[in-house]
Design an enzyme around this catalytic site. Structure first.
Site, PDB file in Angstrom:
ATOM      1  N   ARG A 180      49.126  38.974  73.291  1.00 16.61           N
ATOM      2  CA  ARG A 180      49.994  40.109  72.973  1.00 16.61           C
ATOM      3  C   ARG A 180      50.185  40.182  71.475  1.00 16.61           C
ATOM      4  O   ARG A 180      50.508  39.189  70.835  1.00 16.61           O
ATOM      5  CB  ARG A 180      51.383  39.928  73.599  1.00 16.61           C
ATOM      6  CG  ARG A 180      51.415  40.077  75.057  1.00 16.61           C
ATOM      7  CD  ARG A 180      52.812  40.283  75.567  1.00 16.61           C
ATOM      8  NE  ARG A 180      53.822  39.379  75.053  1.00 16.61           N
ATOM      9  CZ  ARG A 180      55.096  39.442  75.377  1.00 16.61           C
ATOM     10  NH1 ARG A 180      55.530  40.395  76.175  1.00 16.61           N
ATOM     11  NH2 ARG A 180      55.956  38.590  74.900  1.00 16.61           N
TER      12      ARG A 180
ATOM     13  N   ASP B 207      52.532  27.953  75.385  1.00 14.41           N
ATOM     14  CA  ASP B 207      52.971  26.848  74.525  1.00 14.41           C
ATOM     15  C   ASP B 207      53.467  25.667  75.350  1.00 14.41           C
ATOM     16  O   ASP B 207      53.198  24.513  75.022  1.00 14.41           O
ATOM     17  CB  ASP B 207      54.090  27.313  73.574  1.00 14.41           C
ATOM     18  CG  ASP B 207      53.549  28.201  72.460  1.00 14.41           C
ATOM     19  OD1 ASP B 207      52.324  28.144  72.200  1.00 14.41           O
ATOM     20  OD2 ASP B 207      54.341  28.946  71.863  1.00 14.41           O
TER      21      ASP B 207
HETATM   22  C1  PRP Z   1      51.677  35.781  77.729  1.00 11.74           C
HETATM   23  C2  PRP Z   1      51.506  35.608  79.230  1.00 11.74           C
HETATM   24  C3  PRP Z   1      50.884  36.917  79.632  1.00 11.74           C
HETATM   25  C4  PRP Z   1      51.541  37.885  78.677  1.00 11.74           C
HETATM   26  C5  PRP Z   1      52.614  38.597  79.423  1.00 11.74           C
HETATM   27  O1  PRP Z   1      50.499  35.554  77.072  1.00 11.74           O
HETATM   28  O2  PRP Z   1      50.761  34.492  79.608  1.00 11.74           O
HETATM   29  O3  PRP Z   1      49.481  36.950  79.496  1.00 11.74           O
HETATM   30  O4  PRP Z   1      52.113  37.117  77.624  1.00 11.74           O
HETATM   31  O5  PRP Z   1      53.160  39.575  78.636  1.00 11.74           O
HETATM   32  P1  PRP Z   1      53.035  41.131  78.953  1.00 11.74           P
HETATM   33  O6  PRP Z   1      53.343  41.289  80.415  1.00 11.74           O
HETATM   34  O7  PRP Z   1      54.084  41.727  78.070  1.00 11.74           O
HETATM   35  O8  PRP Z   1      51.652  41.582  78.610  1.00 11.74           O
HETATM   36  P2  PRP Z   1      50.410  35.527  75.467  1.00 11.74           P
HETATM   37  O9  PRP Z   1      50.087  36.883  74.949  1.00 11.74           O
HETATM   38  O10 PRP Z   1      51.633  34.877  74.905  1.00 11.74           O
HETATM   39  O11 PRP Z   1      49.127  34.653  75.212  1.00 11.74           O
HETATM   40  P3  PRP Z   1      48.866  33.108  75.550  1.00 11.74           P
HETATM   41  O12 PRP Z   1      48.793  32.971  77.047  1.00 11.74           O
HETATM   42  O13 PRP Z   1      47.566  32.849  74.895  1.00 11.74           O
HETATM   43  O14 PRP Z   1      50.002  32.294  74.970  1.00 11.74           O
HETATM   44  N1  URA Z   2      54.916  35.490  77.723  1.00  9.02           N
HETATM   45  C1  URA Z   2      55.512  34.292  77.901  1.00  9.02           C
HETATM   46  O1  URA Z   2      54.862  33.240  77.834  1.00  9.02           O
HETATM   47  N2  URA Z   2      56.840  34.265  78.118  1.00  9.02           N
HETATM   48  C2  URA Z   2      57.573  35.379  78.206  1.00  9.02           C
HETATM   49  O2  URA Z   2      58.794  35.285  78.439  1.00  9.02           O
HETATM   50  C3  URA Z   2      56.939  36.628  78.024  1.00  9.02           C
HETATM   51  C4  URA Z   2      55.598  36.650  77.794  1.00  9.02           C
END
Ligand code: PRP
Ligand code: URA
Length: 213
Positions: free
Chosen positions: A108, A207
């Site tokens: 995101r 994370d």
């Molecule tokens: C997080 C999570 C989803 C997304 C959800 O990923 O694992 O993929 O955010 O958010 P949304 O519904 O608003 O799209 P992130 O973008 O943080 O990436 P990561 O898994 O690599 O940490």
């Molecule tokens: N992605 C996450 O990992 N946590 C949240 O709360 C929202 C998006």
């Protein structure tokens, strides 16, 4: 939140118990990873109760031969949304060790909260499989919607989406954008904060799974 026929929210006490530990900021990375897997397995069991593709097989017991329903070979694909979705793959594999795995990479944009796709590798023949898209967090719903749209463009017709925690905003968005996709979340949280994080949530799932912060 409005009622949607294509949304299931689990209120199972065993799952809720595990979610309480998952949310706790003191829970270690190891325990967090194990809990995500365990919750995924419990959800998968329920999520595939109705329409897992099956076939009949003849089995010889010590007493007689019978016909038994078994899960079709090669019928299921798991598609985690990277990174955090990776934490759910083993939870499905425990039940379906032969399931093929496709990967969709999305992150995101922290300012716009819009998903950016950076990777996609899907198994051959995915269009004929039951595709289980997995991501622990369904926040604005942008990542899930885009991943599902991408899979539909590749010909997938039978898609389910599984998240551990959903925000009402994200659940509604996916349910409305993709009425043919069943959305399963193990718990529905209150809302999103100004940075798009789910409240009360569990923080950043990626994370906490991989220890990056
Ligand atoms: C997080 C999570 C989803 C997304 C959800 O990923 O694992 O993929 O955010 O958010 P949304 O519904 O608003 O799209 P992130 O973008 O943080 O990436 P990561 O898994 O690599 O940490
Ligand atoms: N992605 C996450 O990992 N946590 C949240 O709360 C929202 C998006």
């Amino acid at each position: 939140m409005k009622h949607y026929d294509n949304v299931t929210i689990f209120d199972h006490p065993l799952i809720q118990h595990k979610i309480a530990i998952l949310r706790d900021e003191k829970t270690s990375m190891k325990e967090f990873r194990e809990l995500i897997e365990e919750i995924t397995t419990l959800m998968t069991f329920e999520c595939l109760r109705e329409d897992v593709p099956t076939t009949e097989r003849e089995v010889k017991t010590p007493l007689e031969t019978c016909t038994q329903r078994v899960v079709k070979d090669n019928a299921i694909a798991i598609v985690p949304i990277l990174r955090a979705g990776l934490g759910m793959v083993n939870g499905v594999h425990v039940l379906f060790p032969s399931a093929r795995v496709g990967h969709i990479g999305m992150y995101r944009n922290e300012e716009t909260l819009e998903p950016c796709e950076y990777y996609c590798k899907l198994p051959d023949g995915i269009e004929d499989k039951l595709v289980m898209v997995v991501d622990p967090m369904l926040a604005t719903g942008g990542s899930a919607c885009d991943a599902i749209t991408l899979l539909k463009k590749r010909g997938c017709k039978n898609i389910k989406f599984m998240a551990v925690i959903g925000a009402p905003e994200g659940v509604s968005r996916v349910a409305e954008a993709h009425p043919d996709v069943h959305v399963f979340v193990s718990t529905l949280d209150r809302c999103l904060n100004e940075n798009g994080y789910i409240l009360p949530g569990l923080g950043d799932a990626g994370d906490r799974l991989f220890g990056t912060k």
